[in-house]
Each structure stands twice: as structure tokens, then as C-alpha cells.
Design an enzyme around this catalytic site. Structure first.
Site, PDB file in Angstrom:
ATOM      1  N   GLY A   9       0.821  -1.211   0.000  1.00  0.00           N
ATOM      2  CA  GLY A   9       0.000   0.000   0.000  1.00  0.00           C
ATOM      3  C   GLY A   9       0.848   1.250   0.000  1.00  0.00           C
ATOM      4  CB  ALA A  10       2.242   3.209  -2.639  1.00  0.00           C
ATOM      5  N   GLY A  11      -0.130   4.449  -0.074  1.00  0.00           N
ATOM      6  CA  GLY A  11      -0.791   5.671   0.361  1.00  0.00           C
ATOM      7  C   GLY A  11       0.123   6.442   1.295  1.00  0.00           C
ATOM      8  CD1 TRP A  13      -0.656   3.842   8.630  1.00  0.00           C
ATOM      9  CD2 TRP A  13       1.010   5.281   8.965  1.00  0.00           C
ATOM     10  NE1 TRP A  13      -0.158   3.632   9.901  1.00  0.00           N
ATOM     11  CE2 TRP A  13       0.874   4.505  10.133  1.00  0.00           C
ATOM     12  CE3 TRP A  13       2.008   6.257   8.923  1.00  0.00           C
ATOM     13  CZ2 TRP A  13       1.681   4.652  11.262  1.00  0.00           C
ATOM     14  CZ3 TRP A  13       2.823   6.413  10.050  1.00  0.00           C
ATOM     15  CH2 TRP A  13       2.656   5.625  11.193  1.00  0.00           C
ATOM     16  CE1 TYR A  50      -3.244   9.072  -1.341  1.00  0.00           C
ATOM     17  CE2 TYR A  50      -2.026   7.594  -2.791  1.00  0.00           C
ATOM     18  CZ  TYR A  50      -3.228   8.080  -2.295  1.00  0.00           C
ATOM     19  OH  TYR A  50      -4.414   7.568  -2.769  1.00  0.00           O
ATOM     20  N   GLY A 134      -1.692   4.437  17.020  1.00  0.00           N
ATOM     21  CA  GLY A 134      -1.322   5.548  17.892  1.00  0.00           C
ATOM     22  C   GLY A 134      -1.388   6.867  17.156  1.00  0.00           C
ATOM     23  CB  ALA A 138       1.276   9.596   6.843  1.00  0.00           C
ATOM     24  CE  LYS A 189      -7.612   6.913  14.495  1.00  0.00           C
ATOM     25  NZ  LYS A 189      -6.955   7.828  13.545  1.00  0.00           N
ATOM     26  CB  THR A 246      -8.002  11.403  15.120  1.00  0.00           C
ATOM     27  OG1 THR A 246      -6.942  10.461  15.176  1.00  0.00           O
ATOM     28  CG2 THR A 246      -8.753  11.189  13.830  1.00  0.00           C
ATOM     29  CB  SER A 252      -7.412  14.452  11.555  1.00  0.00           C
ATOM     30  OG  SER A 252      -8.513  13.567  11.527  1.00  0.00           O
TER      31      SER A 252
END
Length: 339
Positions: A9-11, A13, A50, A134, A138, A189, A246, A252
């Protein structure tokens, strides 16, 4: 260490974690869904979609070839929650037995209400599962700003493995055995953060925001109590820590989604304006659909759902929340009394 690690996954995060590991001397493969994204990363040293302004380390290589990406046995899973099941089914033929898999996504599967650990156990039962969670935007991790997270696994050697790999520089990693609590804290959350964005845009004030976050934490705790989480998990990084960052930060996605909704945008329009996945918009569907089956009361989550999917106005739901029957702050089911 020079373990070969793949980040699926290359988003934002996934890219941030891959960059962090590469900067610390690890050989990292970043799996991209689209070939053109992988090609751009390898040619320019930057992710075109991203964290566009972050220079990625030379040790990081990108690929869209899933079989190639699965050639190691140590993985970080950073694909969107609603894509986890289909992705794991796609990757399973290429994965070895007993892989080390650290999940970095947060949320619940809409169709089943399941946590990601439960999905992994169904599809790849031999995987040795961990989750990282936590307060960790990113954008800040990619800039090496001080960050503290928690890695949870039922296997002590797994949480130690990931702590040793990731706990470097200004990225501090604590460990936990409470997979359920860490997953629930990270999922719920995001829904509360949408409510926080709505409240902020409505200019309801600091009192309201503090009450919202506190009562949002109560919803996290109620669900956690039902699922068998440890209560102290929600006093830590995966609970109140992640909830605070968040609900109060303009970084966020879920908070920004809430603000956009409060401005009158449709859910589709708000999501499009973000350009990224706001998991809370999906998780809230799973929460509302399955909370009644579990016998858990989630009034804030239900209000977010009605705003997003039933086109109710935030002010009408605010009035409903404040007109609810008065109750104890800590009802018996939230106390985790030892038997």
C-alpha cells in the site's frame, strides 16, 4: 538489521513507514496497486500521489508486481480497511507460511463488522499478526517529527520484532498484548473525529469539543469492554492519544471530512475534496450496523451515521444528543469488574 521488508500500500501511511524503515537502513519494497505509481517512485524518488514533496530513500524500491512483493516473509499491511479482504485473497498464493504481518490500517469491515486481525485469521491463518497504531500523522512521520506508537500482538516475539525494526530515531514504539483494544481504539476514533470536525466548523466552543472527545472515548470503551479489550489500552497511545490527535488536528482526514460536511458538502463531494480515504466514513457503517447486535450504545457514532447517510442536519442531532435521558458517566458495563 537488513531484513527485506515489503509494505503493501503506497498511500500516505504506507509511504511514510516505508520511508522511515529505509532511512534506518532497511531494504524496503513498496507495493503499489498501479504500475504507473511504482514507475514514478523509482524514477523520481517521490510518490506522485501521496506525500508528494518528500524525497524517498534510495534503499526504497517500488513495484506493482504482487508476486515480487511477496518474496520476503516480513510485511506491513497498509491498504484501506475495506480492501483488506480482497487484497489478502489476491496475495495469498504468493505468501509463505508463518509470515510476519504488521497491520497499519484502522477500521472495521462494513459487511461483517470484523476487525482486521479477524479477517487475517480467516484468510491467512498461519500469519503471525501484529498491529501498529497511535497518534501518528503520516505527514509528520515522513518529516521525522517525534512520534510515539504502540505495536500489539498476542505473540511476544512478534511485538518485539516490530519494536526492534521500527523504534529508531524520533519514532518511538511501545508494545502491547491487547490486539483487540488497539484495533478498536484505532477504528472508533476516526468516527469521533468526523463529529469533531463538524463541531469545529459549527463553532460550538472548547467546552463542547472536550465533552465530545470525552464521550467519544466512552463509546470506544463500551465497545472495548464488550469485545474483551484491556481498559488501560484506552488510556494510552491507541486510545486517548490517537483520539486527541485525530479530533484536534487539521492533518486528520476524518476531522477535515467532518468540517466539509458541516459546510454543506455531500459525503461524496467531501471525500473527493480530500483526495484520500477517510476510514471513519466507512467504519461508522460497520459500527451502527453491528452495535445493536452487540448490545452496545454508541450515540455519537449513530449521529455521525445519520448525518453522512440519512442527510440529517448536525444541529438537529446536537439537540437530540442533549435531550437524551440523563445517565451515569460510568455505567456498570464499562467498568471491567473482575469476576
Amino acid at each position: 538489521m537488513n531484513n527485506s521488508i515489503t509494505v503493501f500500500g503506497a498511500g500516505s501511511w504506507g509511504t511514510a513507514l516505508a520511508s522511515h524503515l529505509s532511512h534506518q537502513g532497511e531494504d524496503v519494497t513498496l507495493w503499489c496497486r498501479r504500475p504507473e505509481q511504482a514507475k514514478a517512485i523509482n524514477m523520481t524518488g517521490r510518490n506522485p500521489d501521496y506525500l508528494k514533496n518528500i524525497d524517498l530513500p534510495e534503499r526504497l524500491t517500488a513495484t506493482s508486481d504482487l508476486e515480487e512483493a511477496c518474496s520476503t516473509d516480513t510485511f506491513i499491511l497498509a491498504v484501506p480497511t475495506q480492501s483488506v479482504r480482497s487484497f489478502l485473497k489476491q496475495a495469498k498464493p504468493f505468501l509463505r507460511e508463518g509470515i510476519h504481518l504488521c497491520n497499519a490500517a484502522k477500521g472495521l469491515e462494513i459487511s461483517t463488522g470484523k476487525r482486521i486481525s479477524e479477517i487475517v485469521a480467516e484468510i491467512i491463518p498461519s500469519a503471525r499478526y501484529s498491529i501498529i497504531s497511535g497518534p501518528s500523522h503520516a505527514e509528520e512521520v515522513a518529516l521525522s517529527k517525534p512520534t510515539a506508537v504502540v505495536v500489539a500482538s498476542i505473540h511476544e516475539e512478534e511485538r518485539t520484532l516490530w519494536q526492534n525494526l521500527l523504534n529508531r530515531g524520533f519514532f518511538r514504539v511501545y508494545t502491547s498484548s491487547d490486539v483487540i483494544g488497539v484495533e478498536i481504539g484505532g477504528a472508533v476514533k476516526n468516527v469521533i473525529a468526523i463529529a469533531a470536525g463538524i463541531a469545529s466548523e459549527m463553532d460550538l466552543g472548547d467546552n463542547a469539543m472536550a465533552a465530545l472527545v470525552s464521550r467519544g472515548l466512552a463509546e470506544v470503551m463500551r465497545l472495548g469492554a464488550k469485545a474483551g479489550a484491556h481498559p488501560l489500552t484506552f488510556a494510552g497511545l491507541a486510545g486517548i492519544g490517537d483520539l486527541m490527535v485525530t479530533c484536534y488536528s487539521s492533518l486528520s482526514r476524518n476531522y477535515r471530512l467532518g468540517r466539509a460536511i458541516a459546510k454543506g458538502m455531500t459525503l461524496e463531494g467531501a471525500q473527493k475534496s480530500l483526495g484520500q480515504v477517510a476510514e471513519g466514513a466507512y467504519t461508522v457503517r460497520a459500527l451502527v450496523e453491528h452495535a445493536k447486535e452487540l448490545g452496545v450504545e454508541l450515540p455519537i457514532a449513530e449521529a455521525v451515521y445519520r448525518v453522512l447517510y440519512e442527510q440529517k442536519t448536525p444541529i438537529s442531532l446536537l439537540e437530540e444528543l442533549f435531550s437524551r435521558c440523563p445517565k451515569p458517566e460510568m455505567p456498570p458495563e464499562i467498568r471491567w469488574v473482575s469476576k
